[in-house]
Design a protein around this motif. Sequence first.
Motif, PDB file in Angstrom:
ATOM      1  N   ARG A   1       7.570   8.696 -52.267  1.00  0.00           N
ATOM      2  CA  ARG A   1       9.130   8.827 -52.987  1.00  0.00           C
ATOM      3  C   ARG A   1       9.623   7.741 -53.016  1.00  0.00           C
TER       4      ARG A   1
ATOM      5  N   ASN B   1       7.934   5.004 -55.716  1.00  0.00           N
ATOM      6  CA  ASN B   1       8.287   5.494 -57.028  1.00  0.00           C
ATOM      7  C   ASN B   1       9.616   5.038 -57.248  1.00  0.00           C
ATOM      8  N   SER B   2      10.469   5.099 -56.564  1.00  0.00           N
ATOM      9  CA  SER B   2      12.018   4.738 -56.945  1.00  0.00           C
ATOM     10  C   SER B   2      12.004   3.254 -57.057  1.00  0.00           C
TER      11      SER B   2
ATOM     12  N   ASP C   1      10.485   2.030 -60.267  1.00  0.00           N
ATOM     13  CA  ASP C   1      11.397   2.244 -61.460  1.00  0.00           C
ATOM     14  C   ASP C   1      12.381   1.176 -61.611  1.00  0.00           C
TER      15      ASP C   1
ATOM     16  N   LEU D   1       2.243  11.505 -58.099  1.00  0.00           N
ATOM     17  CA  LEU D   1       2.682  10.045 -57.913  1.00  0.00           C
ATOM     18  C   LEU D   1       2.791   9.592 -59.260  1.00  0.00           C
ATOM     19  N   GLU D   2       4.023   9.066 -59.668  1.00  0.00           N
ATOM     20  CA  GLU D   2       4.008   8.376 -61.034  1.00  0.00           C
ATOM     21  C   GLU D   2       3.250   7.159 -61.189  1.00  0.00           C
ATOM     22  N   TYR D   3       3.404   6.251 -60.193  1.00  0.00           N
ATOM     23  CA  TYR D   3       2.612   5.086 -60.083  1.00  0.00           C
ATOM     24  C   TYR D   3       1.484   5.177 -58.770  1.00  0.00           C
TER      25      TYR D   3
END
Length: 179
Positions: free
Chosen positions: A111, A114-115, A118, A142-144
Motif C-alpha cells: 500500500r 503504490n500510493s 501515484d 500491486l499496480e506497480y
Amino acid sequence: MADPRLEGRAVKRIAYSAEQIAERVRELGRDITSAYPDGDLLVLGLLKGSFIFLSDLVRCINRPLAVDFLVASSYGNGTVSSGLVHLVYDPETELEGKHILLVEDIVDSGRTLNSVIDVLRARKPRSLEICAMLDKHISTHLEYPPKFIGFDAPHEFLVGYGLDHAESFRHLPYIASLQ
Ligand code: IMP
Ligand code: MG
C-alpha cells in the motif's frame, strides 16, 4: 554469545546474513547498471527503512546517478493502513524527464509503495521503477510491482539492515526474526 545490540531479545532465525546481503546487493547493482544505459538516474530512497540498503546499493551501481530521499506518512492513526499517504519530506530534486528508481526496504501489503508511486508518476519522470530489498509477495494486486527485488522474504516480521521494530534493531548488519 548474546548480541548486545538486541536489547536482551534473542534471534529466532537469521534470514539473511551480512555476507548473503552483500553478495545480493552487488548483483542488484550490476542489474541496475545495465538496465540504465543512458539518461539521468535518480535513486530515491523511501525513509527510514531503506537507508542502509540504499547506501550499499548505490556504491554497486557503476554509472552516474543522484540520490535523494522521501518520507511518506499514512493518513490516519497508523495502525491500520488507510492506503493514503502524503509526503512529509518531498525530494528537492526535479523528477521530470529522469529515470527514477524508488528504493524501499520491504514490500508487505504494498500500500505504501503504490500510493507513493501515484504521487511520483504525476511529476512526469522518464521512467519509474521500484527496487525493494525484500518482497513478501503478499499482495496479488500491486499496480506497480518491483522490477528489482533483493530477496523473496518469508512471511515473518523481520528486523535489521534498516528494518525496525519500534525504531530498534535498524543497525543490525543481518536480517533476522526475533523470539
Ligand atoms: P506495506 O505498505 O504494507 O507494504 O508496508 C511496508 C512497510 O511496512 C515497510 O516499508 C516497513 O516499514 C514496514 N514493514 C512491513 N513488514 C515489515 C517487517 O517484517 N519488518 C519491519 N518492517 C516491516
Ligand atoms: Mg518501518
